[in-house]
Design an enzyme around this catalytic site. Structure first.
Site, short mmCIF file in Angstrom:
data_model
loop_
_atom_site.label_atom_id
_atom_site.label_comp_id
_atom_site.label_asym_id
_atom_site.label_seq_id
_atom_site.Cartn_x
_atom_site.Cartn_y
_atom_site.Cartn_z
N TYR A 130 0.84 -1.20 0.00
CA TYR A 130 0.00 0.00 0.00
C TYR A 130 0.88 1.25 0.00
CZ TYR A 130 -3.74 3.20 1.40
OH TYR A 130 -4.65 4.24 1.45
P1 NAD Z 1 -13.43 2.20 0.23
O1 NAD Z 1 -13.12 0.78 0.49
O2 NAD Z 1 -14.62 2.83 0.86
O3 NAD Z 1 -13.51 2.46 -1.33
C1 NAD Z 1 -12.67 1.81 -2.24
C2 NAD Z 1 -13.29 1.91 -3.62
O4 NAD Z 1 -12.40 1.30 -4.57
C3 NAD Z 1 -14.64 1.19 -3.75
O5 NAD Z 1 -15.49 1.95 -4.59
C4 NAD Z 1 -14.26 -0.12 -4.42
O6 NAD Z 1 -15.31 -0.70 -5.17
C5 NAD Z 1 -13.15 0.38 -5.34
N1 NAD Z 1 -12.26 -0.67 -5.82
C6 NAD Z 1 -11.47 -1.50 -5.10
N2 NAD Z 1 -10.80 -2.32 -5.94
C7 NAD Z 1 -11.18 -1.99 -7.19
C8 NAD Z 1 -10.87 -2.48 -8.48
N3 NAD Z 1 -9.99 -3.48 -8.67
N4 NAD Z 1 -11.47 -1.91 -9.55
C9 NAD Z 1 -12.36 -0.90 -9.39
N5 NAD Z 1 -12.70 -0.40 -8.20
C10 NAD Z 1 -12.11 -0.95 -7.12
O7 NAD Z 1 -12.09 2.96 0.68
P2 NAD Z 1 -11.69 4.50 0.72
O8 NAD Z 1 -11.10 4.73 2.05
O9 NAD Z 1 -12.78 5.38 0.23
O10 NAD Z 1 -10.48 4.51 -0.32
C11 NAD Z 1 -10.50 5.30 -1.50
C12 NAD Z 1 -9.07 5.70 -1.83
O11 NAD Z 1 -8.59 6.55 -0.79
C13 NAD Z 1 -8.11 4.52 -1.88
O12 NAD Z 1 -7.19 4.71 -2.93
C14 NAD Z 1 -7.41 4.59 -0.55
O13 NAD Z 1 -6.12 4.04 -0.62
C15 NAD Z 1 -7.35 6.08 -0.34
N6 NAD Z 1 -7.10 6.51 1.02
C16 NAD Z 1 -7.95 6.16 2.04
C17 NAD Z 1 -7.66 6.59 3.32
C18 NAD Z 1 -8.56 6.26 4.49
O14 NAD Z 1 -8.17 6.53 5.65
N7 NAD Z 1 -9.74 5.69 4.27
C19 NAD Z 1 -6.53 7.37 3.57
C20 NAD Z 1 -5.69 7.69 2.51
C21 NAD Z 1 -5.99 7.26 1.23
#
Ligand code: NAD
Length: 239
Positions: free
Chosen positions: A144
Site C-alpha cells: 500500500y
Molecule cells: P473504500 O473501500 O470505501 O472504497 C474503495 C473503492 O475502490 C470502492 O469503490 C471499491 O469498489 C473500489 N475498488 C477496489 N478495488 C477496485 C478495483 N480493482 N477496480 C475498481 N474499483 C475498485 O475505501 P476509501 O477509504 O474510500 O479509499 C478510497 C481511496 O482513498 C483509496 O485509494 C485509498 O487508498 C485512499 N485513502 C484512504 C484513506 C482512508 O483513511 N480511508 C486514507 C488515505 C488514502
C-alpha cells in the site's frame, strides 16, 4: 466562511472507486456542483443513489473494462482515481504486494491513460489519490505504502509529460478517513486512540472533506497547478 462554490454544469466527471468512501464523497461533490458523473467500482448496483451520478461496475485491473467505461462517457472534463485496496498484515507476501500495487498504482495509470485523449479534447484535468503513507512508513502495508508513494511520482511524471497538451495531473493525499477501508481500525479503541493522538484536528476525515480539493484541482482556479500532491489530513503530516 462559506465553502467555495464551483460550477461544473455541462461537464462530466469520471471517478474510479466512486461506489464507496472517498470516491463516493468526491462523486457527490462534482454532481452537487452541476456535473454529470460516472462513478466506477465494485458494488455499483448497491451504491446509494445520488442525483447526477451513474454508477458502473468495472475493475481497474482490466484495461478493456476501463476503455469501455471511458468510451461510454459523453465527455470527460475531470477524472479522479480513488479505486484502492489495502491488505493489512498480508502485504509482505510478494503476490499480495503485487495485487495491491496493481489496483492502487497500475490501476491509476490504466485509468489515466484511457482518459487522456478525452482530457486533451476537453482541456480537462486528473486527480490521483495518494495517502499520508506516500511519505510515512507502513510496516504492516508495504505494498500500500509503495503504491501511494508511486502515485505521487506518477502524477509528477504524467503532469510533466502531458503539460504540452494542456492536461493537468495532480493528487490528493487523504489523512485517516472514516470509510469501509478503515473499519477495522475504527473498531479498535486502542488503534483509534493512537491515531487520534497523532491528528492535530482530532477527528477522522469524512469522505465529503475531499470534494473541495478535487473540485478545486480540476477547475480553472488551479489552472497553473500540475504535478502537485495536496495533503488533506487535518495537519497529520505537518506535525
Ligand atoms: P473504500 O473501500 O470505501 O472504497 C474503495 C473503492 O475502490 C470502492 O469503490 C471499491 O469498489 C473500489 N475498488 C477496489 N478495488 C477496485 C478495483 N480493482 N477496480 C475498481 N474499483 C475498485 O475505501 P476509501 O477509504 O474510500 O479509499 C478510497 C481511496 O482513498 C483509496 O485509494 C485509498 O487508498 C485512499 N485513502 C484512504 C484513506 C482512508 O483513511 N480511508 C486514507 C488515505 C488514502
Amino acid at each position: 466562511m462559506p465553502i467555495a462554490r464551483f460550477d461544473y454544469s455541462g461537464r462530466h466527471a469520471l471517478v474510479t472507486g466512486g461506489t464507496s468512501g472517498i470516491g463516493l464523497g468526491i462523486a457527490r461533490g462534482f454532481a452537487d456542483a452541476g456535473a454529470t458523473v460516472t462513478a466506477v467500482g465494485f458494488g455499483a448496483d448497491a451504491a446509494e443513489p445520488h442525483p447526477g451520478i451513474a454508477f458502473a461496475e468495472a475493475d481497474v485491473t482490466d484495461q478493456a473494462q476501463l476503455d469501455a467505461i471511458v468510451a461510454a462517457c459523453p465527455r470527460i472534463d475531470a477524472v479522479v482515481t480513488c479505486a484502492g485496496i489495502i491488505r493489512r498484515g498480508d502485504e509482505h507476501d510478494p503476490d499480495v504486494f503485487a495485487e495491491v500495487v496493481d489496483v492502487n498504482l497500475t490501476g491509476t495509470m490504466r485509468t489515466l491513460v484511457a482518459c487522456k485523449p478525452r482530457l486533451v479534447e476537453s482541456g480537462g484535468a486528473a486527480v490521483g489519490i495518494a495517502s499520508i503513507l506516500t511519505w510515512a512508513a507502513g510496516p504492516l502495508v508495504p505494498g500500500y505504502s509503495a503504491s501511494k508513494g508511486g502515485v505521487k511520482q506518477l502524477v509528477q511524471s504524467l503532469a510533466t509529460a502531458w503539460a504540452p497538451e494542456g492536461v493537468r495531473v495532480n493528487a490528493i493525499a487523504p489523512g485517516w478517513t472514516a470509510t469501509p477501508l478503515t473499519d477495522p481500525l475504527r473498531a479498535d479503541p486502542e488503534r483509534t486512540r493512537m491515531i487520534m493522538d497523532r491528528v492535530p484536528m482530532k477527528r477522522w476525515a469524512e469522505p465529503a472533506d475531499f470534494a473541495g480539493a478535487a473540485l478545486f484541482l480540476c477547475s480553472d482556479a488551479a489552472a497553473f497547478i500540475t504535478g502537485a500532491t495536496l495533503a488533506v489530513d487535518g495537519g497529520y503530516l505537518a506535525d
